[in-house]
Design an enzyme around this catalytic site. Sequence first.
Site, PDB file in Angstrom:
ATOM      1  N   THR A   1      44.096  98.301   8.867  1.00  0.00           N
ATOM      2  CA  THR A   1      44.781  99.346   9.625  1.00  0.00           C
ATOM      3  C   THR A   1      46.222  98.935   9.832  1.00  0.00           C
ATOM      4  O   THR A   1      46.549  97.736   9.841  1.00  0.00           O
ATOM      5  CB  THR A   1      44.122  99.574  10.996  1.00  0.00           C
ATOM      6  OG1 THR A   1      44.772 100.664  11.665  1.00  0.00           O
ATOM      7  CG2 THR A   1      44.232  98.338  11.877  1.00  0.00           C
TER       8      THR A   1
ATOM      9  N   PRO B   1      48.624  99.167  15.490  1.00  0.00           N
ATOM     10  CA  PRO B   1      48.581  97.949  16.306  1.00  0.00           C
ATOM     11  C   PRO B   1      47.586  98.049  17.458  1.00  0.00           C
ATOM     12  O   PRO B   1      47.058  97.034  17.910  1.00  0.00           O
ATOM     13  CB  PRO B   1      50.016  97.801  16.815  1.00  0.00           C
ATOM     14  CG  PRO B   1      50.604  99.180  16.728  1.00  0.00           C
ATOM     15  CD  PRO B   1      49.959  99.819  15.545  1.00  0.00           C
ATOM     16  N   HIS B   2      47.317  99.270  17.946  1.00  0.00           N
ATOM     17  CA  HIS B   2      46.343  99.430  19.024  1.00  0.00           C
ATOM     18  C   HIS B   2      44.950  98.979  18.556  1.00  0.00           C
ATOM     19  O   HIS B   2      44.197  98.360  19.315  1.00  0.00           O
ATOM     20  CB  HIS B   2      46.286 100.886  19.473  1.00  0.00           C
ATOM     21  CG  HIS B   2      47.568 101.400  20.049  1.00  0.00           C
ATOM     22  ND1 HIS B   2      48.101 100.935  21.228  1.00  0.00           N
ATOM     23  CD2 HIS B   2      48.439 102.330  19.594  1.00  0.00           C
ATOM     24  CE1 HIS B   2      49.229 101.560  21.491  1.00  0.00           C
ATOM     25  NE2 HIS B   2      49.463 102.422  20.512  1.00  0.00           N
TER      26      HIS B   2
ATOM     27  N   PHE C   1      43.489 106.439  22.480  1.00  0.00           N
ATOM     28  CA  PHE C   1      44.198 107.203  21.454  1.00  0.00           C
ATOM     29  C   PHE C   1      43.221 108.201  20.845  1.00  0.00           C
ATOM     30  O   PHE C   1      42.046 108.251  21.200  1.00  0.00           O
ATOM     31  CB  PHE C   1      44.782 106.272  20.369  1.00  0.00           C
ATOM     32  CG  PHE C   1      43.788 105.302  19.790  1.00  0.00           C
ATOM     33  CD1 PHE C   1      43.005 105.637  18.696  1.00  0.00           C
ATOM     34  CD2 PHE C   1      43.622 104.034  20.341  1.00  0.00           C
ATOM     35  CE1 PHE C   1      42.089 104.746  18.168  1.00  0.00           C
ATOM     36  CE2 PHE C   1      42.703 103.127  19.827  1.00  0.00           C
ATOM     37  CZ  PHE C   1      41.935 103.494  18.730  1.00  0.00           C
ATOM     38  N   GLY C   2      43.726 109.021  19.941  1.00  0.00           N
ATOM     39  CA  GLY C   2      42.854 109.986  19.281  1.00  0.00           C
ATOM     40  C   GLY C   2      42.287 111.009  20.257  1.00  0.00           C
ATOM     41  O   GLY C   2      43.009 111.613  21.054  1.00  0.00           O
TER      42      GLY C   2
ATOM     43  N   HIS D   1      32.104 103.228  20.739  1.00  0.00           N
ATOM     44  CA  HIS D   1      31.505 103.190  19.409  1.00  0.00           C
ATOM     45  C   HIS D   1      32.067 102.032  18.596  1.00  0.00           C
ATOM     46  O   HIS D   1      31.318 101.331  17.907  1.00  0.00           O
ATOM     47  CB  HIS D   1      31.751 104.512  18.684  1.00  0.00           C
ATOM     48  CG  HIS D   1      33.187 104.944  18.659  1.00  0.00           C
ATOM     49  ND1 HIS D   1      33.957 105.052  19.794  1.00  0.00           N
ATOM     50  CD2 HIS D   1      34.007 105.295  17.629  1.00  0.00           C
ATOM     51  CE1 HIS D   1      35.183 105.439  19.469  1.00  0.00           C
ATOM     52  NE2 HIS D   1      35.237 105.596  18.162  1.00  0.00           N
TER      53      HIS D   1
ATOM     54  N   ASP E   1      35.794 103.014   9.958  1.00  0.00           N
ATOM     55  CA  ASP E   1      36.119 104.428   9.873  1.00  0.00           C
ATOM     56  C   ASP E   1      35.371 105.088  11.007  1.00  0.00           C
ATOM     57  O   ASP E   1      34.177 104.822  11.222  1.00  0.00           O
ATOM     58  CB  ASP E   1      35.710 105.024   8.528  1.00  0.00           C
ATOM     59  CG  ASP E   1      36.343 106.394   8.318  1.00  0.00           C
ATOM     60  OD1 ASP E   1      37.509 106.578   8.695  1.00  0.00           O
ATOM     61  OD2 ASP E   1      35.671 107.293   7.776  1.00  0.00           O
ATOM     62  N   SER E   2      36.065 105.886  11.748  1.00  0.00           N
ATOM     63  CA  SER E   2      35.453 106.471  12.938  1.00  0.00           C
ATOM     64  C   SER E   2      35.969 107.871  13.155  1.00  0.00           C
ATOM     65  O   SER E   2      36.992 108.275  12.580  1.00  0.00           O
ATOM     66  CB  SER E   2      35.727 105.601  14.170  1.00  0.00           C
ATOM     67  OG  SER E   2      37.118 105.445  14.377  1.00  0.00           O
TER      68      SER E   2
END
Length: 206
Positions: free
Chosen positions: A9, A12-13, A156-157, A189, A73-74
């Site tokens: 990835t 950075p988070h 995030f997200g 998760h 992957d999420s």
Amino acid sequence: MSQRLILATRNPHKVTELRAILAEAGVTPDLVGADAYPEVPDVKETGVTFAENALLKARTLASATGVPAVADDSGLCVDVLGGAPGIFSARWAGRHGDDAANLDLLLAQLADIDTPHRAAHFACAAALALPDGAEHVVEGRLSGVLRHAPAGSGGFGYDPILQPDGPEDLVRGRTCAELTPEEKNSISHRGRAFRALAPVIRELLG
């Protein structure tokens, strides 16, 4: 354990989050993100499942660098949408990684759906690939219900709209974005998937 490990990835988070998750599990590699290897191009997520995409990214990085790699992957899977956005979560609104646009579009699509029918879950597949071809993948899930409006500034997200199921004394009606990083990691998760992967990382890299 100080062997280098790459997380596939450039976020950075996610590197910070995984470093904390592995440390809690007693696994402390020299974890770096893909930015440490700028010559390696981003991997296209051509798989049709979270597991396929996670393995694809880890396998490609390990092969290109000769360094063990992990990837995940999420995404968010909404029951009333038949599991969507799913693997398309990061680009649901059309442009990869535009969290605000993704949130706005999903909330608009669910505007007329009452709370009892807003069940959803975060899903994560976490994969480890070694340069010698050894591979392992595990999955984790966090179920909950989608709020009608975002709440919280953490994470995030889609974190601001998922109110997770979990211990009432921990969640207390908050969204994932209202939890502290430690609280979120304990039930998320990603946390569940990478905690399950941690013993494999310890065994294969130790």
